[in-house]
Structures are given as C-alpha cells and as structure tokens.
Design a protein around this motif. Structure first.
Motif, short mmCIF file in Angstrom:
data_model
loop_
_atom_site.label_atom_id
_atom_site.label_comp_id
_atom_site.label_asym_id
_atom_site.label_seq_id
_atom_site.Cartn_x
_atom_site.Cartn_y
_atom_site.Cartn_z
N GLU A 30 -0.85 27.69 -6.37
CA GLU A 30 -0.26 27.25 -5.10
C GLU A 30 -1.09 26.17 -4.42
N ILE A 31 -2.30 25.95 -4.92
CA ILE A 31 -3.22 25.03 -4.26
C ILE A 31 -2.94 23.61 -4.70
N LYS A 32 -2.88 22.69 -3.76
CA LYS A 32 -2.63 21.30 -4.07
C LYS A 32 -3.81 20.69 -4.82
N LYS A 33 -3.49 19.67 -5.63
CA LYS A 33 -4.50 19.01 -6.45
C LYS A 33 -5.64 18.46 -5.61
N ASN A 34 -5.34 17.89 -4.43
CA ASN A 34 -6.40 17.29 -3.62
C ASN A 34 -7.40 18.32 -3.14
N GLU B 288 1.63 6.01 5.15
CA GLU B 288 1.45 5.12 6.29
C GLU B 288 0.30 5.59 7.18
N SER B 289 0.19 6.89 7.37
CA SER B 289 -0.91 7.42 8.18
C SER B 289 -2.25 7.10 7.53
N PHE B 290 -2.34 7.16 6.19
CA PHE B 290 -3.57 6.80 5.49
C PHE B 290 -3.93 5.34 5.77
N PHE B 291 -2.92 4.47 5.71
CA PHE B 291 -3.15 3.04 5.94
C PHE B 291 -3.78 2.81 7.31
N TYR B 292 -3.23 3.43 8.33
CA TYR B 292 -3.73 3.20 9.68
C TYR B 292 -5.06 3.89 9.95
N LEU B 293 -5.30 5.01 9.29
CA LEU B 293 -6.61 5.65 9.40
C LEU B 293 -7.70 4.74 8.84
N LEU C 55 -7.37 2.66 -2.50
CA LEU C 55 -6.03 2.94 -3.02
C LEU C 55 -6.10 3.67 -4.35
N LYS C 56 -7.01 3.25 -5.21
CA LYS C 56 -7.18 3.89 -6.52
C LYS C 56 -7.58 5.36 -6.36
N GLN C 57 -8.50 5.63 -5.43
CA GLN C 57 -8.93 7.01 -5.22
C GLN C 57 -7.83 7.86 -4.58
N LEU C 58 -7.05 7.26 -3.71
CA LEU C 58 -5.92 8.00 -3.12
C LEU C 58 -4.88 8.34 -4.18
N LYS C 59 -4.69 7.47 -5.15
CA LYS C 59 -3.76 7.76 -6.25
C LYS C 59 -4.27 8.93 -7.09
N ASN C 60 -5.59 9.11 -7.12
CA ASN C 60 -6.17 10.27 -7.81
C ASN C 60 -6.22 11.49 -6.90
N GLU C 61 -5.64 11.34 -5.69
CA GLU C 61 -5.51 12.41 -4.70
C GLU C 61 -6.83 12.91 -4.13
N VAL C 62 -7.81 12.00 -4.08
CA VAL C 62 -9.03 12.30 -3.35
C VAL C 62 -8.66 12.40 -1.87
N PRO C 63 -9.07 13.45 -1.17
CA PRO C 63 -8.70 13.60 0.24
C PRO C 63 -9.17 12.41 1.08
N PHE D 11 0.84 -1.21 0.00
CA PHE D 11 0.00 0.00 0.00
C PHE D 11 0.87 1.26 0.00
N ILE D 12 1.84 1.30 0.89
CA ILE D 12 2.72 2.47 1.00
C ILE D 12 3.57 2.61 -0.25
N LYS D 13 4.06 1.50 -0.81
CA LYS D 13 4.88 1.54 -2.01
C LYS D 13 4.11 2.10 -3.20
N GLU D 14 2.84 1.68 -3.34
CA GLU D 14 2.04 2.13 -4.48
C GLU D 14 1.68 3.62 -4.38
N LEU D 15 1.66 4.15 -3.17
CA LEU D 15 1.35 5.57 -3.00
C LEU D 15 2.60 6.45 -3.04
N ALA D 16 3.76 5.84 -3.14
CA ALA D 16 5.02 6.59 -3.10
C ALA D 16 5.11 7.70 -4.13
N PRO D 17 4.59 7.53 -5.36
CA PRO D 17 4.67 8.64 -6.33
C PRO D 17 3.81 9.86 -5.98
N PHE D 18 2.88 9.68 -5.03
CA PHE D 18 1.91 10.73 -4.75
C PHE D 18 2.07 11.35 -3.36
N TYR D 19 2.57 10.58 -2.40
CA TYR D 19 2.67 11.05 -1.02
C TYR D 19 4.00 10.58 -0.43
#
Length: 284
Positions: free
Chosen positions: A201-205, A24-29, A62-70, A10-18
């Motif tokens: 200046e605003i982040k994509k999410n 890791e915090s997303f995983f535990y949440l 995971l797919k939605q997090l890759k699209n930077e959905v909050p 999970f953490i590895k797949e999100l590495a390009p985005f976060y």
C-alpha cells in the motif's frame, strides 16, 4: 527559454508520474526555493527567462522527480505546524496527520503550561517536528526527545536551533530501556507502526526513499513500540500524566485494548482528516 514555457514542459514531462496539480505545485516550490519567485511574480512578468545554468539545475531536479524522489528531500526542507524543518534521508517527512496530533496536545495543555512548568518526552523524534513544535507553542514546557538514530538526532538538533527553541535530545534505543531517568507529564510518540504486510500500500516515493527503521514493524508484533512506551509510562508518567500516540489506522481497536489492559484510563481514539483512526491518548 521563458520560464512560463519551461513550466509547461516541466508539467508535461511529469505527467506519467504525478497529476497536473501536484506537478505544478512542484514547479512553484522549486521556483520559490531557488529563485525567490512566487506564482504571482510569474503571472505579472511573462518575460522572465532561464539561462543555460538554470536548465542544468532544473533538469537535474526533473530527473529525480521522475524517479519519485520526494520533493521535500530535493529541497532539503518542509513545513510543519507553521515552522520550517530540515529533512533528509535520515528522517521521515512530517505528515499532516502528525500536525493533528500536535494540535491535540497543544489544545489540551496550553492553559496549564502557562501556569506551571510541564515536562514532555517525544519518543522517536526523527526530524524533531513534534518536539520542536511543542516547545515553540507551549510556554514553560521543558521538552526532551529520544531517537535511536544518531543522524536523526543531529537533524533534529539543527531544527530546534533554527526554530529558536530548547529541546534536550538523547540517543537511546527505547526498546532497550527498562525505566526512564526522569518523570514526565506528557509522553508522546509517533513510532514505527506499518506492518510488512502493508508494504504493497506504500507509495514508491516513501518505500524507496524514507528510512525503513522509522516506518516498519514485524507483522507478528506490530504494537511492540506501544507496549514498551506504555510500560515506561506506567513507571515514569507523573501523577495524572498522559500518553499521546499516532497509530496504525488498521490497529485502532488493538491499540486501545492494549492500553486498557495495562490499566490506563480515559483512553480516547481520534480520527484524522482522512477519517482514519490515527491518534490515541490515555491517562495514567
């Protein structure tokens, strides 16, 4: 698959985005929200596993997090000033800086609210995070809140009910009001204040998912909400009443000048935890 193994994937797949800490915090949440498991539970039991149905849920998130959905929208909730709030695409996700504004108001008014009833109006309430937090922490406060969005008001009403407080919500466009129907001891607002020129200046999410109605103002009139709310304050603040605002960090001086030119007194600007000009208060 063991949950600990999936965590690494999970953490590895999100590495390009976060960064790794955020991933890791997303995983535990998600783990706590969906399975009531905490980080310590996983540390104490390395053999915990996911089944096939679990993977469907996790891979969808995971797919939605890759699209930077909050993550707050994915879970449908967030924490603010020690309380739980429902959040969705109709309301902004409450920020830590806004907690500082709430803290300021509580610290200045806790003592007086114990001895007499005070009336508070939150303008542009969104999720209701300011109004609900003030109602929860200021005894004898009668709290009212306004928003232009019907769906935001519906969300805020649920948040008030879920946190066991009474707030009177009103569906109104503040820019169309010449006077309020009642006087208030405190008027607070975190209105739209991001100029269009600051969008880069605003982040994509934030830019892609949070409601623009609650974020942006025109470049040529960035203080339109502050001017209007201050004008209403001149008419509807009680004797010695106060305005509190969250502000654009780049427009601190301009906001102070506006309030002083409208004859408000004791204009005070404060910085947030990131050392940016973020909050202003003044007295009628």
């Amino acid at each position: 698959m063991k949950i600990k193994q999936y965590r690494t994937q999970f953490i590895k797949e999100l590495a390009p985005f976060y960064d790794a800490y955020e991933a890791e915090s997303f995983f535990y949440l998600i783990l706590e929200d969906k399975y009531k498991l905490r980080q310590i539970d996983l540390a104490l039991n390395h053999e915990l596993t996911f089944n096939e149905d679990d993977f469907v849920i996790w891979n969808g998130l995971l797919k939605q997090l890759k699209n930077e959905v909050p993550i707050q929208y994915l879970l449908g909730k967030t924490s603010f000033y020690g309380l739980d709030f429902e959040v969705n695409e109709n309301v902004l996700i409450p920020r830590p800086e806004t907690e500082e504004l709430v803290e300021w108001i509580i610290n200045e008014n806790a003592a007086v609210s114990k001895s007499k009833k005070i009336k508070i109006l939150d303008i542009g309430t969104g999720s209701g995070c300011i109004a609900v937090s003030l109602a929860k922490n200021l005894p004898n406060a009668a709290v009212y809140a306004i928003d232009v969005s019907k769906k935001a008001i519906e969300t805020a009403k649920r948040n008030a009910a879920n946190n066991n407080v009474e707030v009177v919500f009103m569906l109104k466009n503040i820019l169309e009001l010449e006077i309020l129907k009642s006087d208030y001891d405190i008027i607070v607002s975190n209105p739209p204040y991001v100029r269009n020129l600051e969008k880069q200046e605003i982040k994509k999410n934030v830019l892609d998912y949070e409601p623009h109605l609650a974020l942006f103002v025109e470049d040529d009139d960035a203080l339109v909400f502050y001017r209007q709310i201050a004008s209403l304050g001149q008419k509807n603040l009680s004797d010695n009443g106060k305005l509190y605002f969250e502000i654009n960090q780049y427009l601190g001086k301009e906001t102070v000048d506006l309030l002083e030119n409208m004859n408000f007194k004791e204009v005070e600007i404060r910085k947030d935890i990131y050392d940016n000009d973020r909050m202003v208060s003044c007295r009628i």
